[in-house]
Design a protein around this motif. Structure first.
Motif, PDB file in Angstrom:
ATOM      1  N   THR A  48       0.876  -1.163   0.000  1.00 35.78           N
ATOM      2  CA  THR A  48       0.000   0.000   0.000  1.00 35.78           C
ATOM      3  C   THR A  48       0.914   1.213   0.000  1.00 35.78           C
ATOM      4  O   THR A  48       1.885   1.266   0.757  1.00 35.78           O
ATOM      5  CB  THR A  48      -0.900   0.007   1.254  1.00 35.78           C
ATOM      6  N   TRP A  49       0.622   2.166  -0.838  1.00 33.93           N
ATOM      7  CA  TRP A  49       1.511   3.309  -1.034  1.00 33.93           C
ATOM      8  C   TRP A  49       0.902   4.613  -0.521  1.00 33.93           C
ATOM      9  O   TRP A  49      -0.294   4.771  -0.493  1.00 33.93           O
ATOM     10  CB  TRP A  49       1.810   3.478  -2.530  1.00 33.93           C
ATOM     11  N   GLU A  50       1.788   5.519  -0.166  1.00 30.79           N
ATOM     12  CA  GLU A  50       1.398   6.905   0.060  1.00 30.79           C
ATOM     13  C   GLU A  50       2.192   7.740  -0.934  1.00 30.79           C
ATOM     14  O   GLU A  50       3.251   7.320  -1.399  1.00 30.79           O
ATOM     15  CB  GLU A  50       1.638   7.348   1.503  1.00 30.79           C
ATOM     16  N   TYR A  51       1.655   8.887  -1.283  1.00 29.33           N
ATOM     17  CA  TYR A  51       2.239   9.700  -2.344  1.00 29.33           C
ATOM     18  C   TYR A  51       2.503  11.121  -1.864  1.00 29.33           C
ATOM     19  O   TYR A  51       1.872  11.609  -0.935  1.00 29.33           O
ATOM     20  CB  TYR A  51       1.300   9.734  -3.561  1.00 29.33           C
ATOM     21  N   LYS A  96       6.692   8.261  -4.082  1.00 31.75           N
ATOM     22  CA  LYS A  96       5.849   7.267  -3.396  1.00 31.75           C
ATOM     23  C   LYS A  96       6.716   6.539  -2.384  1.00 31.75           C
ATOM     24  O   LYS A  96       7.942   6.488  -2.502  1.00 31.75           O
ATOM     25  CB  LYS A  96       5.234   6.265  -4.373  1.00 31.75           C
ATOM     26  N   LEU A 148       3.599   2.008   2.695  1.00 34.32           N
ATOM     27  CA  LEU A 148       3.115   2.142   4.067  1.00 34.32           C
ATOM     28  C   LEU A 148       3.455   0.862   4.823  1.00 34.32           C
ATOM     29  O   LEU A 148       3.505  -0.223   4.224  1.00 34.32           O
ATOM     30  CB  LEU A 148       1.604   2.364   4.080  1.00 34.32           C
TER      31      LEU A 148
END
Length: 63
Positions: free
Chosen positions: A13-16, A58, A61
């Protein structure tokens, strides 16, 4: 024949993040975000200011 179990692979799961690259300070900005675990994805021209570059980052998480 035994049925193969379908083991779902964990997905990241990514955050940007977006950041303006200031003239003369691009390397320092990239190094700063990179040291904090952000991976540079792309650099684009700001459509509202063609002389401004914007960096897209990116990072995964924690699972």
């Amino acid at each position: 024949m035994a049925a193969a179990q379908d083991a779902a692979a964990p997905q990241d799961t990514w955050e940007y993040l977006t950041a303006a690259l200031l003239p003369g300070a691009a390397k320092q900005i990239l190094d700063l975000w990179g040291a904090d675990g952000w991976e540079l994805v792309q650099v684009v021209v700001n459509p509202n200011d063609p002389e401004q570059l914007v960096a897209y980052f990116k990072r995964a998480l924690p699972a």
